[in-house]
Design a protein around this motif. Structure first.
Motif, PDB file in Angstrom:
ATOM      1  N   ARG A  70      41.503  38.950  37.421  1.00 63.55           N
ATOM      2  CA  ARG A  70      40.897  39.612  36.255  1.00 63.55           C
ATOM      3  C   ARG A  70      39.534  39.012  35.934  1.00 63.55           C
ATOM      4  O   ARG A  70      38.578  39.729  35.620  1.00 63.55           O
ATOM      5  CB  ARG A  70      41.830  39.510  35.052  1.00 63.55           C
ATOM      6  N   ALA A  71      39.418  37.687  36.015  1.00 62.93           N
ATOM      7  CA  ALA A  71      38.144  37.017  35.733  1.00 62.93           C
ATOM      8  C   ALA A  71      37.092  37.412  36.766  1.00 62.93           C
ATOM      9  O   ALA A  71      35.943  37.735  36.424  1.00 62.93           O
ATOM     10  CB  ALA A  71      38.347  35.504  35.727  1.00 62.93           C
ATOM     11  N   HIS A  72      37.487  37.407  38.032  1.00 64.57           N
ATOM     12  CA  HIS A  72      36.563  37.678  39.132  1.00 64.57           C
ATOM     13  C   HIS A  72      36.018  39.108  39.067  1.00 64.57           C
ATOM     14  O   HIS A  72      34.907  39.383  39.555  1.00 64.57           O
ATOM     15  CB  HIS A  72      37.294  37.443  40.459  1.00 64.57           C
ATOM     16  N   ALA A  73      36.778  40.009  38.464  1.00 67.26           N
ATOM     17  CA  ALA A  73      36.336  41.397  38.327  1.00 67.26           C
ATOM     18  C   ALA A  73      35.198  41.532  37.310  1.00 67.26           C
ATOM     19  O   ALA A  73      34.428  42.498  37.342  1.00 67.26           O
ATOM     20  CB  ALA A  73      37.515  42.279  37.913  1.00 67.26           C
ATOM     21  N   ILE A  74      35.062  40.560  36.416  1.00 68.86           N
ATOM     22  CA  ILE A  74      34.011  40.579  35.395  1.00 68.86           C
ATOM     23  C   ILE A  74      32.745  39.908  35.902  1.00 68.86           C
ATOM     24  O   ILE A  74      31.634  40.388  35.712  1.00 68.86           O
ATOM     25  CB  ILE A  74      34.494  39.891  34.092  1.00 68.86           C
ATOM     26  N   HIS A  75      32.911  38.761  36.542  1.00 71.68           N
ATOM     27  CA  HIS A  75      31.788  38.025  37.141  1.00 71.68           C
ATOM     28  C   HIS A  75      32.343  37.167  38.269  1.00 71.68           C
ATOM     29  O   HIS A  75      33.429  36.590  38.133  1.00 71.68           O
ATOM     30  CB  HIS A  75      31.101  37.126  36.102  1.00 71.68           C
ATOM     31  N   PRO A  76      31.640  37.068  39.397  1.00 73.72           N
ATOM     32  CA  PRO A  76      32.166  36.279  40.518  1.00 73.72           C
ATOM     33  C   PRO A  76      32.541  34.854  40.107  1.00 73.72           C
ATOM     34  O   PRO A  76      31.754  34.150  39.486  1.00 73.72           O
ATOM     35  CB  PRO A  76      31.011  36.277  41.521  1.00 73.72           C
ATOM     36  N   ILE A  77      33.750  34.467  40.444  1.00 72.57           N
ATOM     37  CA  ILE A  77      34.211  33.095  40.226  1.00 72.57           C
ATOM     38  C   ILE A  77      33.871  32.302  41.484  1.00 72.57           C
ATOM     39  O   ILE A  77      34.247  32.690  42.596  1.00 72.57           O
ATOM     40  CB  ILE A  77      35.730  33.057  39.949  1.00 72.57           C
ATOM     41  N   THR A  78      33.141  31.214  41.311  1.00 73.35           N
ATOM     42  CA  THR A  78      32.710  30.414  42.457  1.00 73.35           C
ATOM     43  C   THR A  78      33.776  29.431  42.907  1.00 73.35           C
ATOM     44  O   THR A  78      33.951  29.204  44.107  1.00 73.35           O
ATOM     45  CB  THR A  78      31.397  29.678  42.112  1.00 73.35           C
ATOM     46  N   ALA A  79      34.516  28.850  41.959  1.00 75.09           N
ATOM     47  CA  ALA A  79      35.514  27.844  42.324  1.00 75.09           C
ATOM     48  C   ALA A  79      36.682  27.864  41.357  1.00 75.09           C
ATOM     49  O   ALA A  79      36.514  28.144  40.170  1.00 75.09           O
ATOM     50  CB  ALA A  79      34.881  26.449  42.338  1.00 75.09           C
ATOM     51  N   VAL A  80      37.854  27.573  41.887  1.00 79.26           N
ATOM     52  CA  VAL A  80      39.042  27.343  41.072  1.00 79.26           C
ATOM     53  C   VAL A  80      39.456  25.892  41.290  1.00 79.26           C
ATOM     54  O   VAL A  80      39.638  25.444  42.430  1.00 79.26           O
ATOM     55  CB  VAL A  80      40.187  28.299  41.443  1.00 79.26           C
ATOM     56  N   GLN A  81      39.565  25.158  40.197  1.00 74.98           N
ATOM     57  CA  GLN A  81      40.023  23.771  40.274  1.00 74.98           C
ATOM     58  C   GLN A  81      41.523  23.753  40.002  1.00 74.98           C
ATOM     59  O   GLN A  81      42.013  24.368  39.055  1.00 74.98           O
ATOM     60  CB  GLN A  81      39.282  22.901  39.258  1.00 74.98           C
ATOM     61  N   LEU A  82      42.236  23.052  40.868  1.00 73.85           N
ATOM     62  CA  LEU A  82      43.696  23.014  40.773  1.00 73.85           C
ATOM     63  C   LEU A  82      44.205  21.694  41.334  1.00 73.85           C
ATOM     64  O   LEU A  82      43.496  20.995  42.062  1.00 73.85           O
ATOM     65  CB  LEU A  82      44.298  24.206  41.538  1.00 73.85           C
TER      66      LEU A  82
END
Length: 348
Positions: free
Chosen positions: A171-183
């Motif tokens: 859902r987030a990536h559909a609004i603006h590209p997500i560069t990284a997910v920290q996990l």
């Protein structure tokens, strides 16, 4: 065998939008918060400079570390041109209120948090700005919408998420590209492999692995608990409790035996396993000691065969560890889904 810090640190692309970072980063949290008392500022600045000069230029902080003092520390360390050599990541969304952690993702808070971090870090633009934890009362589209504005204004270069579920990431990536997910990803924390890692790879999102050494466990096994001082939150981590520690130490001993055969330290072997997950993965081990930093860098020289990887994964299978990875009241990706955007419009 602790490797020297003369190891050449490669560069990797993090995500598909242009961010390039050192293949291993430096988590700065323990310098200021959560792992006991803050460490002496001059020593930490020396460590940060040592890391940068070694080629570890991807530095990770957050406004809640301290709170605020870790960002101030980084701001001081990156004076006199040092800041031009780094990729600086910080986070927003977690606030200490009445001694408890409260999560905020509403637009006004996002903007205020960003402005405050820029001031503390003494910079004009944040390289990578993460939502530290997901506010489950605010549709993620609303939070990312405000971050998108900050990118357009030149205050943030790239957007990241931390501890987000696969659906939240989409859902987030559909609004603006997500560069990284920290996990959290390590030999003893592998639940993200089922759905989150494949989602990131499908969308071209980089993966930043925090606590790749199991909060210090893969450095010294059960002895790590002897180092915990007053205020160290690891005292609350279930898998480091006495009822689970003996079982988990057997896992460490098997990793240690394999490390001896490979001619490296257990922590180098555990870090090498994370590095071998792919060129889209950047672990960010934290430390407060230059000798431990040098040891961690040595992981980049450890080569693992398919047989080595299979052996490690048989030692550290998903059900091999006893106890949850963090205090049970702590927010994680498992509880990060947010309401539909339509509900926000209805109350706005």
């Amino acid at each position: 065998m602790a490797a020297e810090s003369s190891v050449k640190v490669p560069r990797i692309k993090l995500g598909s939008k242009g961010l390039e970072v050192s293949a291993q980063g430096l988590g700065c949290m323990s310098m200021s918060a959560f792992y006991g008392q803050p460490k002496p500022e001059p020593d930490m600045i020396k460590l940060i400079h040592h890391a940068i000069n070694t080629g570890v230029t991807f530095l990770d902080t957050s406004d809640v570390y301290g709170p605020y003092t870790n960002e101030i520390l980084l701001g001081k360390a990156l004076k006199d041109g040092m800041g031009e050599k780094v990729e600086l990541a910080t986070k927003f969304g977690v606030k200490i209120e009445d001694g408890q952690m409260a999560i905020h993702g509403d637009p006004a808070y996002v903007r205020a948090a960003c402005e405050a971090s820029l001031k503390r870090l003494d910079i004009d633009c944040i390289d990578l700005y993460y939502q530290h934890r997901i506010d489950t009362s605010v549709p993620v589209e609303v939070t990312i919408g405000e971050l998108k504005k900050l990118v357009e204004e030149g205050k943030v270069k790239y957007i990241g998420l931390s501890e987000a579920s696969a659906s939240t990431i989409r859902r987030a990536h559909a609004i603006h590209p997500i560069t990284a997910v920290q996990l959290e990803w390590s030999l003893w924390t592998r639940d993200v492999e089922e759905e989150i890692i494949p989602t990131c790879r499908e969308l071209g999102i980089g993966i930043v692995a925090y606590s790749p050494l199991g909060r210090g466990f893969f450095s010294s096994g059960s002895k790590v608990v002897e180092t915990f001082s007053e205020g160290d939150f690891r005292k609350l981590v279930p898998r480091l409790q006495p009822e689970n520690l003996e079982h988990n130490t057997r896992l460490f001993e098997r990793v240690k035996d394999m490390a001896n055969r490979k001619g490296c330290t257990p922590s180098q072997l555990a870090l090498a396993w994370v590095h071998h997950q792919g060129s889209d993965v950047c672990p960010i081990p934290g430390t407060t000691k230059i000798e431990n930093f040098n040891d961690n860098i040595g992981a980049l020289s450890v080569k693992l065969t398919k047989e080595d990887m299979a052996e490690l994964e048989s030692i550290a299978s998903a059900d091999a560890v006893k106890g949850y990875r963090c205090p049970t009241d702590m927010k994680t990706w498992e509880t990060s889904d947010t309401p539909p955007l339509s509900t926000w419009k209805a109350v706005a």
